[in-house]
Write an enzyme that holds these catalytic residues in place. Structure first.
Site, PDB file in Angstrom:
ATOM      1  N   GLU A 363       0.827  -1.227   0.000  1.00 35.12           N
ATOM      2  CA  GLU A 363       0.000   0.000   0.000  1.00 35.12           C
ATOM      3  C   GLU A 363       0.858   1.273   0.000  1.00 35.12           C
ATOM      4  OE1 GLU A 363      -3.701   0.184   1.954  1.00 35.12           O
ATOM      5  OE2 GLU A 363      -3.948  -1.992   1.946  1.00 35.12           O
TER       6      GLU A 363
HETATM    7  C1  LIG Z   1       2.390  -9.549   0.236  1.00 35.28           C
HETATM    8  C2  LIG Z   1       1.981  -8.457  -0.700  1.00 35.28           C
HETATM    9  C3  LIG Z   1       0.620  -8.154  -0.846  1.00 35.28           C
HETATM   10  C4  LIG Z   1       0.230  -7.152  -1.744  1.00 35.28           C
HETATM   11  N1  LIG Z   1      -1.101  -6.900  -1.937  1.00 35.28           N
HETATM   12  C5  LIG Z   1      -1.491  -6.055  -2.945  1.00 35.28           C
HETATM   13  C6  LIG Z   1      -2.878  -5.896  -3.282  1.00 35.28           C
HETATM   14  O1  LIG Z   1      -3.770  -6.461  -2.645  1.00 35.28           O
HETATM   15  N2  LIG Z   1      -3.191  -5.111  -4.339  1.00 35.28           N
HETATM   16  C7  LIG Z   1      -2.250  -4.456  -5.084  1.00 35.28           C
HETATM   17  O2  LIG Z   1      -2.606  -3.777  -6.030  1.00 35.28           O
HETATM   18  N3  LIG Z   1      -0.926  -4.570  -4.751  1.00 35.28           N
HETATM   19  C8  LIG Z   1      -0.533  -5.356  -3.726  1.00 35.28           C
HETATM   20  N4  LIG Z   1       0.811  -5.491  -3.410  1.00 35.28           N
HETATM   21  C9  LIG Z   1       1.797  -4.732  -4.171  1.00 35.28           C
HETATM   22  C10 LIG Z   1       2.519  -3.674  -3.342  1.00 35.28           C
HETATM   23  O3  LIG Z   1       1.662  -2.595  -3.059  1.00 35.28           O
HETATM   24  C11 LIG Z   1       3.784  -3.276  -4.111  1.00 35.28           C
HETATM   25  O4  LIG Z   1       4.669  -4.393  -4.019  1.00 35.28           O
HETATM   26  C12 LIG Z   1       4.439  -2.037  -3.570  1.00 35.28           C
HETATM   27  O5  LIG Z   1       3.636  -0.918  -3.844  1.00 35.28           O
HETATM   28  C13 LIG Z   1       5.837  -1.789  -4.144  1.00 35.28           C
HETATM   29  O6  LIG Z   1       5.891  -1.989  -5.512  1.00 35.28           O
HETATM   30  P1  LIG Z   1       7.069  -2.931  -6.112  1.00 35.28           P
HETATM   31  O7  LIG Z   1       7.011  -4.201  -5.361  1.00 35.28           O
HETATM   32  O8  LIG Z   1       6.889  -3.003  -7.591  1.00 35.28           O
HETATM   33  O9  LIG Z   1       8.404  -2.188  -5.755  1.00 35.28           O
HETATM   34  P2  LIG Z   1       9.140  -1.061  -6.652  1.00 35.28           P
HETATM   35  O10 LIG Z   1       8.195   0.025  -6.968  1.00 35.28           O
HETATM   36  O11 LIG Z   1       9.870  -1.717  -7.763  1.00 35.28           O
HETATM   37  O12 LIG Z   1      10.190  -0.504  -5.581  1.00 35.28           O
HETATM   38  C14 LIG Z   1      11.425  -1.156  -5.306  1.00 35.28           C
HETATM   39  C15 LIG Z   1      12.167  -0.308  -4.281  1.00 35.28           C
HETATM   40  O13 LIG Z   1      12.458   0.993  -4.848  1.00 35.28           O
HETATM   41  C16 LIG Z   1      11.928   1.998  -4.033  1.00 35.28           C
HETATM   42  N5  LIG Z   1      11.463   3.113  -4.872  1.00 35.28           N
HETATM   43  C17 LIG Z   1      10.758   3.050  -6.029  1.00 35.28           C
HETATM   44  N6  LIG Z   1      10.523   4.275  -6.508  1.00 35.28           N
HETATM   45  C18 LIG Z   1      11.065   5.154  -5.618  1.00 35.28           C
HETATM   46  C19 LIG Z   1      11.143   6.566  -5.535  1.00 35.28           C
HETATM   47  N7  LIG Z   1      10.576   7.358  -6.448  1.00 35.28           N
HETATM   48  N8  LIG Z   1      11.774   7.117  -4.472  1.00 35.28           N
HETATM   49  C20 LIG Z   1      12.332   6.342  -3.520  1.00 35.28           C
HETATM   50  N9  LIG Z   1      12.292   4.989  -3.537  1.00 35.28           N
HETATM   51  C21 LIG Z   1      11.660   4.396  -4.583  1.00 35.28           C
HETATM   52  C22 LIG Z   1      10.769   1.347  -3.280  1.00 35.28           C
HETATM   53  O14 LIG Z   1      10.436   2.052  -2.087  1.00 35.28           O
HETATM   54  C23 LIG Z   1      11.345  -0.031  -3.016  1.00 35.28           C
HETATM   55  O15 LIG Z   1      12.194   0.005  -1.909  1.00 35.28           O
HETATM   56  C24 LIG Z   1       1.211  -6.450  -2.481  1.00 35.28           C
HETATM   57  C25 LIG Z   1       2.570  -6.741  -2.305  1.00 35.28           C
HETATM   58  C26 LIG Z   1       2.956  -7.738  -1.434  1.00 35.28           C
HETATM   59  C27 LIG Z   1       4.418  -8.032  -1.281  1.00 35.28           C
END
Ligand SMILES: Cc1cc2nc3c(=O)[nH]c(=O)nc-3n(C[C@H](O)[C@H](O)[C@H](O)COP(=O)(O)OP(=O)(O)OC[C@H]3O[C@@H](n4cnc5c(N)ncnc54)[C@H](O)[C@@H]3O)c2cc1C
Length: 385
Positions: A363
């Site tokens: 989230e």
């Molecule tokens: C167990 C689990 C349940 C989930 N449930 C849902 C759900 O029900 N519905 C749904 O839609 N999604 C869901 N998600 C998705 C979740 O919201 C995303 O994984 C999360 O928003 C991060 O996206 P990403 O994993 O692609 O990481 P990325 O966006 O690839 O980020 C990787 C890293 O880079 C950092 N980063 C990226 N951009 C920036 C920036 N501009 N400035 C600083 N740091 C940055 C991030 O903070 C992180 O540390 C779930 C994820 C998990 C693991």
């Protein structure tokens, strides 16, 4: 601390506490080990009317607000966050309908969700669109009477188990963030299947799965709001749901503190219980302080939302960041206080530490939310509103 809860809120908290004590704590280690969706407990939660707490009375709910929801989530999380996310994700999936749905959509779906007969879920994330949701590729193409949905959503909580999905898709990619729309997609719709089920570090009782749409035709009545407002629906939904994520952090940390206190009082080293050592006492005191500070912030933000305030994005993000970081610190300290056994699966502390990590990630990661918070802080030149 006295939080001046209403009688209904105290009842919700007590009912959730009872389910945690009687059903969740005895089952959590096995659910975690087997990575099993907690259907029996979800049915118990439904029987106890906890799915009704965030639904208005005219749709068979109890008419409570975000604070009522947070109280239930906190108590369930004290037992197992894998169970509590399965509950909280239903609220997440319902908020777009609650806040932006048509009267027909509310009448059709909310009573089914309130009774716990059908679970909900929210599908935003994709493999190339995580923090940057605007990179989303899932397309919804209209032919006037229906939309054809194509694309894959990743990491969706309650994926495969829920029957009602609120899904964000691009209806007009050339418009960028103004080209997304929100839809309701029901589980048995032809062209809608489930892909990879994730094997996770923590919250292993919960289901995290891909949603796959291949020429999935959905009626135009399932569009939430109007075309182009998908990202507004998303942002406003997450503003409302983040205090619930923060409440998960408070609940996990509360459970970890209780485990650490119980262990410290019975573990004898150097001829005395380790609870008599000041180093341990100060760790426990710091854990208690941090939990109470997070709880107070979560309840205050939830009350702000329930008061009908329209602008609470910053506070909601603050609660999630603070409680998420707090839960990670407190559960790590709980493992430390248990020493070697803390690292073993015989005790729940290691599971709590694994579970806590997700609060900092989903989230909106805590880095992304800090980006949002600092933009608010700069806008008001650091001053208090
Ligand atoms: C167990 C689990 C349940 C989930 N449930 C849902 C759900 O029900 N519905 C749904 O839609 N999604 C869901 N998600 C998705 C979740 O919201 C995303 O994984 C999360 O928003 C991060 O996206 P990403 O994993 O692609 O990481 P990325 O966006 O690839 O980020 C990787 C890293 O880079 C950092 N980063 C990226 N951009 C920036 C920036 N501009 N400035 C600083 N740091 C940055 C991030 O903070 C992180 O540390 C779930 C994820 C998990 C693991």
């Amino acid at each position: 601390m006295e939080y001046f809860l209403t009688d209904q809120q105290k009842t919700i908290r007590d009912i959730a506490r009872g389910i945690t004590e009687e059903k969740i704590i005895p089952a959590r280690a096995e659910l975690d080990e087997k990575e099993e969706f907690p259907w029996e407990i979800i049915k118990e939660i439904a029987r106890a009317d906890l799915f009704r707490v965030f639904i208005p009375e005219q749709y068979d709910g109890l008419g409570g607000g975000i604070l009522d929801l947070c109280l239930a989530i906190e108590e369930l999380s004290r037992g197992c966050c894998g169970v509590s996310i399965s509950y909280a994700a239903v609220a997440l999936g319902s908020i777009p309908i609650l806040k932006f749905g048509s009267e027909e959509q509310k009448q059709k779906y909310l009573p089914q969700i309130a009774s716990g007969q059908r679970l909900a879920a929210f599908g935003l994330t994709e493999s190339s669109a995580g923090s940057d949701a605007s990179a989303m590729k899932t397309l919804a193409v209209s032919d006037g009477t229906s939309y054809l949905l194509n694309g894959t959503k990743q990491f969706i909580s309650n994926g495969g188990e829920a029957e009602i999905y609120t899904v964000i898709a691009m209806t007009n990619p050339s418009k960028g963030s103004r080209g997304a729309s929100a839809f309701i997609v029901e589980k048995d719709t032809p062209g809608f299947t489930f892909g990879k089920k994730e094997k996770k570090m923590g919250i292993r009782a919960s289901s995290t799965r891909e949603l796959v749409f291949h020429n999935c035709r959905i009626p135009k009545e399932n569009l939430i709001g109007k075309e182009g407002v998908g990202f507004i629906v998303t942002l406003k939904t997450l503003d409302q749901s983040r205090p619930g994520v923060a409440a998960q952090g408070v609940g996990i940390a509360q459970g970890a503190l209780e485990e650490a206190v119980a262990y410290a009082r019975q573990r004898v080293q150097f001829g005395q219980p380790i609870s008599s050592f000041q180093a341990i006492q100060h760790m426990l005191a710091d854990m208690a302080i941090q939990i109470e500070a997070a709880r107070a912030l979560v309840y205050a933000v939830a009350r702000t939302i329930d008061s009908g305030a329209t602008n609470f994005s910053e506070e909601s993000a603050m609660a999630k960041v603070f409680a998420g970081d707090m839960a990670m610190r407190v559960t790590t300290d709980a493992v430390q206080i248990l020493g070697g056994p803390g690292y073993m699966r015989d005790y729940p502390a290691e599971k709590m530490m694994r579970d806590a990590k997700i609060i900092q990630i989903y989230e909106g990661t805590n880095q992304i939310l800090r980006n949002d918070i600092i933009s608010h802080v700069y806008k008001r030149k650091g001053k208090r509103e």
